[in-house]
Design a protein around this motif. Structure first.
Motif, PDB file in Angstrom:
ATOM      1  N   ARG A 182       0.775  -1.199   0.062  1.00 40.60           N
ATOM      2  CA  ARG A 182       0.168  -0.291  -0.127  1.00 40.60           C
ATOM      3  C   ARG A 182       0.874   1.458  -0.112  1.00 40.60           C
ATOM      4  O   ARG A 182       0.502   2.324  -0.390  1.00 40.60           O
ATOM      5  CB  ARG A 182      -0.906  -0.045   1.140  1.00 40.60           C
ATOM      6  CG  ARG A 182      -2.253  -0.591   1.035  1.00 40.60           C
ATOM      7  CD  ARG A 182      -3.115   0.062   0.016  1.00 40.60           C
ATOM      8  NE  ARG A 182      -4.389  -0.455  -0.317  1.00 40.60           N
ATOM      9  CZ  ARG A 182      -4.657  -1.315  -1.236  1.00 40.60           C
ATOM     10  NH1 ARG A 182      -3.806  -1.427  -2.090  1.00 40.60           N
ATOM     11  NH2 ARG A 182      -5.755  -1.903  -1.293  1.00 40.60           N
ATOM     12  N   GLY A 201      -4.837  -1.962   4.880  1.00 41.76           N
ATOM     13  CA  GLY A 201      -5.325  -1.489   3.462  1.00 41.76           C
ATOM     14  C   GLY A 201      -5.813  -2.598   2.671  1.00 41.76           C
ATOM     15  O   GLY A 201      -5.972  -2.618   1.599  1.00 41.76           O
ATOM     16  N   ALA A 202      -6.055  -3.987   3.174  1.00 42.24           N
ATOM     17  CA  ALA A 202      -6.629  -4.919   2.610  1.00 42.24           C
ATOM     18  C   ALA A 202      -7.941  -4.764   1.857  1.00 42.24           C
ATOM     19  O   ALA A 202      -8.895  -3.710   2.740  1.00 42.24           O
ATOM     20  CB  ALA A 202      -6.760  -6.247   3.273  1.00 42.24           C
ATOM     21  N   THR A 203      -8.236  -5.318   0.796  1.00 41.69           N
ATOM     22  CA  THR A 203      -9.690  -4.866   0.287  1.00 41.69           C
ATOM     23  C   THR A 203     -10.837  -5.834   0.997  1.00 41.69           C
ATOM     24  O   THR A 203     -11.898  -5.388   1.172  1.00 41.69           O
ATOM     25  CB  THR A 203      -9.661  -5.122  -1.226  1.00 41.69           C
ATOM     26  OG1 THR A 203      -8.468  -4.578  -1.950  1.00 41.69           O
ATOM     27  CG2 THR A 203     -10.934  -4.545  -1.894  1.00 41.69           C
ATOM     28  N   GLY A 204     -10.448  -6.963   1.032  1.00 41.05           N
ATOM     29  CA  GLY A 204     -11.317  -7.877   1.463  1.00 41.05           C
ATOM     30  C   GLY A 204     -10.638  -9.451   1.997  1.00 41.05           C
ATOM     31  O   GLY A 204      -9.414  -9.448   1.890  1.00 41.05           O
ATOM     32  N   TRP A 205     -11.564 -10.213   2.032  1.00 41.41           N
ATOM     33  CA  TRP A 205     -10.822 -11.641   2.562  1.00 41.41           C
ATOM     34  C   TRP A 205     -11.632 -12.871   1.960  1.00 41.41           C
ATOM     35  O   TRP A 205     -12.632 -12.617   1.373  1.00 41.41           O
ATOM     36  CB  TRP A 205     -10.732 -11.622   4.055  1.00 41.41           C
ATOM     37  CG  TRP A 205     -12.186 -11.511   4.550  1.00 41.41           C
ATOM     38  CD1 TRP A 205     -13.003 -12.402   4.899  1.00 41.41           C
ATOM     39  CD2 TRP A 205     -12.670 -10.061   4.992  1.00 41.41           C
ATOM     40  NE1 TRP A 205     -14.276 -12.095   5.459  1.00 41.41           N
ATOM     41  CE2 TRP A 205     -13.923 -10.636   5.480  1.00 41.41           C
ATOM     42  CE3 TRP A 205     -12.343  -9.103   5.151  1.00 41.41           C
ATOM     43  CZ2 TRP A 205     -15.135  -9.640   5.879  1.00 41.41           C
ATOM     44  CZ3 TRP A 205     -13.252  -7.957   5.627  1.00 41.41           C
ATOM     45  CH2 TRP A 205     -14.627  -8.354   6.079  1.00 41.41           C
ATOM     46  N   LYS A 209      -1.204   1.614  -4.851  1.00 45.93           N
ATOM     47  CA  LYS A 209      -2.136   2.191  -3.738  1.00 45.93           C
ATOM     48  C   LYS A 209      -3.563   2.006  -4.104  1.00 45.93           C
ATOM     49  O   LYS A 209      -4.473   1.917  -3.126  1.00 45.93           O
ATOM     50  CB  LYS A 209      -1.912   3.679  -3.603  1.00 45.93           C
ATOM     51  CG  LYS A 209      -2.313   4.616  -4.636  1.00 45.93           C
ATOM     52  CD  LYS A 209      -2.180   6.102  -3.962  1.00 45.93           C
ATOM     53  CE  LYS A 209      -2.133   7.021  -5.462  1.00 45.93           C
ATOM     54  NZ  LYS A 209      -1.577   8.274  -5.188  1.00 45.93           N
ATOM     55  N   PHE A 210      -4.189   1.887  -5.181  1.00 49.08           N
ATOM     56  CA  PHE A 210      -5.363   1.545  -5.546  1.00 49.08           C
ATOM     57  C   PHE A 210      -5.439  -0.085  -5.888  1.00 49.08           C
ATOM     58  O   PHE A 210      -6.722  -0.657  -6.177  1.00 49.08           O
ATOM     59  CB  PHE A 210      -6.149   2.269  -6.615  1.00 49.08           C
ATOM     60  CG  PHE A 210      -5.892   3.536  -6.296  1.00 49.08           C
ATOM     61  CD1 PHE A 210      -6.378   4.023  -5.137  1.00 49.08           C
ATOM     62  CD2 PHE A 210      -5.553   4.561  -7.462  1.00 49.08           C
ATOM     63  CE1 PHE A 210      -6.325   5.554  -4.825  1.00 49.08           C
ATOM     64  CE2 PHE A 210      -5.552   5.919  -7.132  1.00 49.08           C
ATOM     65  CZ  PHE A 210      -6.102   6.401  -6.029  1.00 49.08           C
ATOM     66  N   MET A 211      -4.623  -0.812  -5.685  1.00 47.76           N
ATOM     67  CA  MET A 211      -4.618  -2.431  -6.115  1.00 47.76           C
ATOM     68  C   MET A 211      -5.598  -3.079  -5.098  1.00 47.76           C
ATOM     69  O   MET A 211      -5.479  -2.910  -4.017  1.00 47.76           O
ATOM     70  CB  MET A 211      -3.384  -3.000  -6.281  1.00 47.76           C
ATOM     71  CG  MET A 211      -3.551  -4.291  -6.683  1.00 47.76           C
ATOM     72  SD  MET A 211      -1.768  -5.255  -6.897  1.00 47.76           S
ATOM     73  CE  MET A 211      -1.179  -5.209  -5.159  1.00 47.76           C
ATOM     74  N   PRO A 212      -6.397  -4.078  -5.618  1.00 48.88           N
ATOM     75  CA  PRO A 212      -7.128  -4.998  -4.615  1.00 48.88           C
ATOM     76  C   PRO A 212      -6.358  -5.943  -4.111  1.00 48.88           C
ATOM     77  O   PRO A 212      -5.299  -6.591  -4.685  1.00 48.88           O
ATOM     78  CB  PRO A 212      -8.386  -5.570  -5.584  1.00 48.88           C
ATOM     79  CG  PRO A 212      -8.229  -4.787  -6.807  1.00 48.88           C
ATOM     80  CD  PRO A 212      -6.996  -4.135  -7.049  1.00 48.88           C
ATOM     81  N   LYS A 218      -7.315  -5.336   7.333  1.00 45.97           N
ATOM     82  CA  LYS A 218      -8.358  -4.346   6.840  1.00 45.97           C
ATOM     83  C   LYS A 218      -7.647  -2.980   7.111  1.00 45.97           C
ATOM     84  O   LYS A 218      -7.572  -2.006   6.307  1.00 45.97           O
ATOM     85  CB  LYS A 218      -9.523  -4.283   7.433  1.00 45.97           C
ATOM     86  CG  LYS A 218     -10.482  -5.314   6.819  1.00 45.97           C
ATOM     87  CD  LYS A 218     -11.928  -4.838   6.492  1.00 45.97           C
ATOM     88  CE  LYS A 218     -11.584  -3.952   5.025  1.00 45.97           C
ATOM     89  NZ  LYS A 218     -12.932  -3.502   4.846  1.00 45.97           N
ATOM     90  N   LYS A 241      -7.785 -10.280  10.775  1.00 46.46           N
ATOM     91  CA  LYS A 241      -8.775  -9.657   9.457  1.00 46.46           C
ATOM     92  C   LYS A 241      -8.707  -8.251   9.876  1.00 46.46           C
ATOM     93  O   LYS A 241      -8.559  -7.371   8.743  1.00 46.46           O
ATOM     94  CB  LYS A 241      -9.984 -10.613   9.681  1.00 46.46           C
ATOM     95  CG  LYS A 241     -10.557 -10.614   8.418  1.00 46.46           C
ATOM     96  CD  LYS A 241     -11.786 -11.688   8.170  1.00 46.46           C
ATOM     97  CE  LYS A 241     -13.071 -11.237   8.897  1.00 46.46           C
ATOM     98  NZ  LYS A 241     -13.801 -12.354   8.956  1.00 46.46           N
ATOM     99  N   GLN A 242      -9.085  -7.860  10.871  1.00 40.85           N
ATOM    100  CA  GLN A 242      -9.111  -6.422  11.575  1.00 40.85           C
ATOM    101  C   GLN A 242      -7.827  -5.729  11.090  1.00 40.85           C
ATOM    102  O   GLN A 242      -7.960  -4.517  10.520  1.00 40.85           O
ATOM    103  CB  GLN A 242      -9.787  -6.227  12.828  1.00 40.85           C
ATOM    104  CG  GLN A 242     -11.038  -6.624  12.963  1.00 40.85           C
ATOM    105  CD  GLN A 242     -11.971  -5.960  12.263  1.00 40.85           C
ATOM    106  OE1 GLN A 242     -11.752  -4.778  11.459  1.00 40.85           O
ATOM    107  NE2 GLN A 242     -13.031  -6.775  11.583  1.00 40.85           N
ATOM    108  N   ILE A 265      -6.522  -9.206  -1.518  1.00 38.62           N
ATOM    109  CA  ILE A 265      -7.280 -10.284  -0.987  1.00 38.62           C
ATOM    110  C   ILE A 265      -6.571 -11.052   0.005  1.00 38.62           C
ATOM    111  O   ILE A 265      -5.579 -11.656  -0.151  1.00 38.62           O
ATOM    112  CB  ILE A 265      -8.265 -11.039  -1.879  1.00 38.62           C
ATOM    113  CG1 ILE A 265      -9.130 -10.299  -2.720  1.00 38.62           C
ATOM    114  CG2 ILE A 265      -8.978 -12.191  -1.010  1.00 38.62           C
ATOM    115  CD1 ILE A 265     -10.279  -9.590  -2.131  1.00 38.62           C
TER     116      ILE A 265
END
Lengths: 698, 121, 179
Positions: free
Chosen positions: B69, B98-102, B75-78, B95, B91-92, B80
């Motif tokens: 990040r 700078g993680a997008t999701g999981w 900086k905008f890359m997804p 996030k 997980k928190q 997971i």
């Protein structure tokens, strides 16, 4: 299936390596109890065995190593000290996992489950003696939203949700594009989205990397509210997401008027009752007055109006009363509206040349009304596809018993509407495609069981709106298409050269070639002379396209993309000299500017290099014998037709155009490249190109 | 052009499964065996999406996410994360980094593919 | 001498093409337009000169000069488009006819009309219903159903792309091809 075997083998191999690493780490720790790095290694080994084990179906191993991992975690953060008991337990655990692996591989005696339980109990005892909480008996299983299976075929009631999605201004820095979430919602059902712009600052204060927009969404879907919430699961902690059920479909006995706009706005908290009441008493529509008085933004009103429309529609559908009208009267009406649209476009153009605000305003109003009129008139011809779907239930039942197969037909999106004419002409192609799936796709139950599939096959028939198109898919979980067989057949029939290098998709596309049929024997169900080529032609005559996707062993998916209506299409307006042409926007991928000389230089064959891709092109000027007065810079419109890219060279690309299609009539019945005409705002006639035909002659 | 996805995981079997699944779907996949390896490989190439495990030697997933990040071009890359259900806390943290999701292990290949397609659409 | 089938006095619209006067039964004529821009339709024979926008409808236009093997008009000063109604493929169709100039509407009694001459015209005989006579001038009365039949109009341009002139020779060649 062989692939997953390969992964299982790989996992066992990996686990063995990790376990021998465990032994080393344990010895290191025994020597030097403060060796944090060795503790970490141990933890990670257990963690990986747990994670990978669960991925590849070794649930018992995953479960067991979970307990060891938890213990190691406590050691890692210092809650539990390294003792002889602990080290012994780890070594026993290690052996235990080795034994379980051997058992799973079939080269060891069955591991005694009681032994495992004993180890776990000892681990727990050790942890609790140090005040650390024992691991959960059953770690709470989270249900990831990705795991949500495709919706069950149960006919569910539709509900209307009102969603306000206000993303965190920094959302882009999490790699999330809020538009993805809007698409996700749109995939769930009928969805109308209004972007609210009131938070967008002046240009000088605007940071291009921040998200200032927020969205109001009205979603009509059969999915439950939790499924809607799941869309936002990645962003829920930072973004403001407000989801409310506005309406659940209940069949009301009496016709009920829809909610009033003012009430919706108050309920949303956009406005208070007092401000609202002030506006009553004049004659204008409440929405217009609120905007004029500056109490609310246009977007807010628009979003509330959307909700009103959707909810009112539901009420109406609940108490639907119908009038039967001969369809030629409808056709007449649609023609008139088409002419009105054309004349209105002309009026707008004329008005824009005169700087007369009064004229401009009323013309704008007429533009809006015409648009609404056009939409509602086209709407009259719209019919839900459900009735067509229902016909196929019987077909599938009868045919599957005839074929001694067990097949279930699952349908989604029965409420999706499309033009009646399109719908009527879809019957035959759909029947053919479903028959194909039944006959060639889904295997007999015995064979399916051998392959590890449920004996009962499934054919999923679904329809949904996507922009101004309708997407219909027919998907089976059968054997899939055999690339080699198709290829061989296509070569035999001379459809493709023997050494052609083609993608799988291109090879699949061969089944649409005239006279192509791979069925080993002609059965009564498919292969009665009506081939896939007829299906393709029918779809193309409806200005649609057909795509095919197949995974060997997993099934085949056929996708039909059709325009909502035959009367109006979204087109791309281009020009050559003073003549105008329209290309169906559905197939357009991109437009590239190019210097005439450049083309000449690459020319040997008519192939253009577009970022490394070789794209054949047709210069329409040449094809239509339009002389040689080529401009300095020409444009290439690259289209994707049936998975083949092809470029059309024109002089200028003018832009998108709502194209009211006019037939050319019998005088032009033999013309091939042109599928119709349309009239532009200034009265000029533009010709609509038939990209499918042009492609074939390329 | 095919999108490029990096999978960073210290488990060979998971890496292979991810690679195979995504390759089949037409994506290009670059494998990295830990955070450091991932960072090294990322330095020289274009990547459209990163799938990373959290517990890895040398540079763990969190450090990797933070590092990625901090790079302007990512900086905008997804991103997971591959997590197990027990790692709510991680997980928190992910996030926050700078993680997008999981996606939660165990997952089926089709679940992974659905998620990737969704994010890269 | 009269023509079989013409038994009562009818009205005809007369128009000029090159230096000859032609006429069409007034019942087939819908209206006469001044020349307006015509959109060329590719891959059609030259005489199908394109389509026009007639109050929102798309109407094909035939250049009668080219259809009859004459040279393209040099001046468009008086050129008109005669809008007629014909039956093509069992479908009532509106067609525009490009002519040099429109003259007048006249009445002709059956006895004022002679059968078409067997020789001496550049047109296929079946295109001519009869020869009218007004004052000293001959008027060629066209058989619109024959001139503007689906067969005559729906000819896609030949691959070599040369316009097929409708001279009597060309017409014969065309007929042979059809057999």
């Amino acid at each position: 299936m062989n692939e997953s075997n390969r992964f299982i083998e790989e996992f066992c191999h990996e686990a063995e390596e990790l376990l021998s690493g465990v032994e080393d780490a344990v010895l290191d720790i025994e020597e030097n109890p403060g060796d944090q790095e060795a503790v970490n290694r141990l933890f990670r080994a257990m963690h990986t065995i747990k994670g990978s084990g669960s991925m590849f179906g070794f649930d018992a191993i995953a479960e067991f190593s979970h307990h060891v991992e938890t213990a190691m975690d406590k050691v890692r953060n210092g809650t539990v000290p390294v003792t002889k008991t602990l080290i012994d337990l780890i070594l026993v655990s290690r052996d235990r996992i080795t034994a379980m692996l051997a058992e799973a591989n079939g080269d060891g005696p069955p591991a005694d489950p009681r032994e495992g339980e004993k180890i776990i109990a000892s681990l727990k005892a050790l942890l609790s003696s140090h005040g650390a909480a024992a691991p959960d008996e059953n770690p709470p299983k989270e249900t990831p939203e990705q795991a949500s299976e495709p919706a069950k075929p149960v006919q569910q009631n539709q509900a209307v949700y009102r969603i306000r999605f206000s993303p965190d201004p920094d959302i882009f820095f999490t790699g999330m594009d809020p538009v993805i979430l809007l698409y996700d919602l749109a995939d769930m059902g009928e969805c109308s989205v209004v972007a609210q712009t009131e938070k967008v600052p002046d240009l000088e204060n605007l940071s291009p990397e921040s998200c200032y927009l927020f969205w109001d969404i009205i979603l009509t879907t059969a999915k439950r509210i939790n499924a809607v919430k799941d869309v936002f699961v990645f962003v829920e902690d930072k973004c403001k997401i407000d989801i409310k059920t506005v309406e659940e479909e209940v069949i009301t006995s009496e016709q009920m008027p829809g909610p009033r706009l003012g009430d919706i706005l108050v309920e949303r908290g956009d406005i208070d009752r007092k401000t609202l009441d002030k506006q009553f008493g004049t004659r204008k529509k409440i929405g217009e007055r609120l905007v004029e008085s500056g109490a609310l933004s246009k977007e807010k009103i628009k979003s509330a109006l959307n909700e009103q429309t959707v909810v009112s529609k539901m009420h109406k559908s609940a108490a639907a009363s119908t009038v039967r009208v001969p369809s030629d009267r409808l056709d007449k009406l649609i023609n008139l509206v088409g002419e009105l649209v054309i004349n209105q476009a002309r009026l707008t153009q004329v008005a824009s040349n005169r700087e007369d605000t009064d004229l401009g305003e009323s013309v704008e109003e007429i533009e809006r009304l015409t648009g609404e009129l056009r939409d509602s008139v086209l709407n009259i011809r719209m019919m839900p596809i459900g009735t067509t779907f229902n016909k196929f239930r019987r077909l599938v039942r009868d045919l599957s018993s005839q074929l001694n197969k067990e097949i279930e037909l699952v349908t989604h999106g029965a409420e999706t509407e499309l033009d009646k004419t399109v719908l009527e002409r879809l019957d035959d192609p759909l029947i053919h495609l479903i028959r194909n799936s039944l006959d060639h796709g889904v295997e007999p139950p015995g064979l399916r069981e051998l392959k590890g599939k449920p004996a009962k096959g499934t054919i999923i028939l679904s329809a949904r709106h996507k922009g101004t198109n309708v997407v219909i898919t027919i998907q089976d979980d059968g054997a899939g298409l055999n690339v080699d067989t198709i290829r061989q057949k296509a070569v035999e029939k001379g459809l493709i050269p023997e050494n052609a290098e083609l993608s799988d998709k291109k090879i699949f596309a061969q089944i649409f070639a005239p006279g192509f049929s791979t069925a080993k024997e002609v059965t009564s169900i498919s292969g009665r002379g009506v081939g896939m080529d007829v299906v393709k032609r029918t779809i193309e005559s409806l200005r649609g396209r057909i795509d095919i996707d197949s995974v060997p062993g997993e099934g085949t998916k056929i996708t039909l993309i059709l325009p909502l209506t035959l009367a109006i299409i979204n087109g791309l307006l281009v020009s050559i000299d003073d003549d105008f042409f329209v290309l169906p926007l559905m197939s357009v991928e991109e437009c590239v500017e190019i210097k005439s000389k450049e083309i000449e230089m690459i020319n040997g064959r008519n192939i253009l290099n577009v970022r490394g891709d070789m794209v054949p092109y047709i210069r329409l000027r040449d094809r239509f014998h339009m002389g040689n007065r080529r401009p300095e810079k020409e444009h290439i419109v690259i289209t994707d037709v049936n998975d083949s890219r092809i470029g059309f060279v024109v002089d200028h690309v003018i832009g998108g155009h709502q194209t009211v299609i006019k037939p050319l009539g019998p005088a032009f019945k033999n013309i091939k490249d042109i599928s119709g005409a349309t009239i532009l705002g200034d009265g000029t006639v533009a010709l609509i190109l038939d990209t499918n035909v042009l492609l074939e002659s390329a | 052009m095919a999108k490029v996805i990096m999978t960073a995981d210290d488990s060979t079997s998971i890496r292979q499964m991810v690679s195979f699944t995504l390759n089949q779907a037409g994506y290009d996949v670059i494998e990295a065996e830990d955070g450091l390896d991932a960072a090294d490989k990322l330095a020289g190439i274009h990547v459209d999406m990163l799938l990373t495990d959290l517990n890895m030697p040398n540079k763990n997933g969190l450090e990797l996410i933070e590092w990625v990040r901090s790079m302007p071009r990512f900086k905008f890359m997804p991103i997971i994360m591959l997590t197990t259900e027990a790692e709510t806390e991680m997980k928190q943290k992910g996030k926050a980094a700078g993680a997008t999701g999981w996606i939660v292990k165990p997952f089926k290949p089709e679940q992974l593919l659905a998620l990737v397609k969704r994010i890269l659409r | 001498m009269s023509v079989q089938g013409i038994i009562r006095t009818s009205q005809y619209l007369t128009f000029k093409l090159d230096n000859e006067i032609y006429a069409m039964d007034i019942t087939t004529v819908r209206e006469v337009l001044d020349i307006i821009p015509i959109t060329k339709v590719p891959q059609m024979p030259d005489f199908m000169c394109g389509v026009i926008n007639l109050r929102g409808g798309v109407v094909p236009v035939v250049d009668l000069r080219l259809k009859f093997g004459l040279k393209k008009a040099t001046s468009l000063k008086e050129t008109c488009i005669v809008i007629i109604e014909v039956i093509l493929d069992d479908e009532q169709t509106i067609l525009g006819i490009l002519v040099d100039s429109v003259l007048e509407v006249i009445s002709l009694d059956p006895e004022q009309i002679d059968p078409p001459p067997r020789i001496g015209t550049r047109l296929k005989t079946e295109f001519i219903r009869g020869m009218g006579k007004k004052d000293t001038e001959f008027i060629i009365i066209l058989e619109t159903t024959k001139v503007f039949s689906a067969q005559e109009l729906a000819i896609v341009q030949a691959a070599d792309d040369m316009p097929v002139p409708e001279t009597s020779e060309g017409a014969n060649a065309e007929e042979e091809k059809n057999e």
